[in-house]
Design a protein around this motif. Structure first.
Motif: not given
Length: 232
Positions: A137-165
């Motif tokens: 949830y970090d960073g401005g909404f306008g950065k989501f899905g761009t080359d400045k998305d705050p997730m980029l370069g981060r290891r966020l973890g998480g485990t999902i156990t249904f289709g899509g990965g």
């Protein structure tokens, strides 16, 4: 004098450490531009779900997010919640796939369900590896899905156990993970499968296809038409 000698030795050691080249991070399997192109085409081709748009996230082999894209016109043209779900799916598939042994998030579903007899061997799996929500949830909404998305370069973890990965491969060598979210679990898997094919990063050995079954596979989703989620 003794402290001067020790100080000089410490400085020399620090200088040697500082001069040593940093270990290079694994190369990202795709660029965000290539991911966006493949995802958009896969979204247009797939009709197994609710005809929603998708978020797609790619992690490198170490689980660091290195590409993010969406298939709609803007960031909120697809479910906003799916951005972090896609990231967790990519982390899950990469973290459980081995060279020559791909594992999709869809394959985990039957193994994590509870039962009157005490549950399956992987019951509770998702709770052992929580997602780093603060970064999501970090960073401005306008950065989501761009080359400045705050997730980029981060290891966020998480485990999902249904289709899509899905794991990403160079031949039989695991090189990262792809996560898609935005529609039913079956459509997420099917569109992720199409996306991976378009990126030419499917494994040359093993199968991580979605299979259906009351107790041994993934449940059917609305509009999946009985497909196996293995779209060409």
């Amino acid at each position: 004098m003794r402290f001067s000698v020790l100080g000089a030795a410490a400085l020399a050691a620090f200088a040697t450490f500082a001069a040593a080249p940093a270990m290079a991070a694994p190369e990202c399997p795709v660029t965000s531009a290539d991911l966006k192109k493949a995802l958009t085409k896969a979204d247009e081709a797939d009709s197994t779900g609710l005809n929603n748009h998708y978020w797609a996230v790619v992690v490198d082999r170490t689980g660091v997010i290195c590409a993010v894209a969406y298939s709609g016109d803007k960031a909120d043209s697809q479910w906003l919640l799916s951005r972090q779900i896609a990231a967790a799916k990519a982390f899950t598939a990469n973290g459980l796939s081995l060279d020559g042994g791909p594992i999709s998030s869809a394959m985990l579903y039957p193994w994590v369900q509870g039962s009157p007899s005490g549950g399956n061997p992987l019951f509770g799996l998702a709770f052992g590896n929580p997602l780093d929500a603060a970064t999501i949830y970090d960073g401005g909404f306008g950065k989501f899905g761009t080359d400045k998305d705050p997730m980029l370069g981060r290891r966020l973890g998480g485990t999902i156990t249904f289709g899509g990965g899905l794991g990403l491969y160079n031949g039989k060598t695991a090189i990262g993970g792809l996560g898609l979210s935005g529609d039913t679990a079956c459509a997420d898997h099917s569109t992720a499968w199409r996306t991976r094919l378009k990126l030419k990063l499917a494994p040359s050995e093993g199968s991580d296809a979605l299979t259906f079954g009351d107790t041994s596979g993934h449940p059917h989703c609305p509009n999946d038409a009985g497909t196996q989620g293995v779209a060409e």
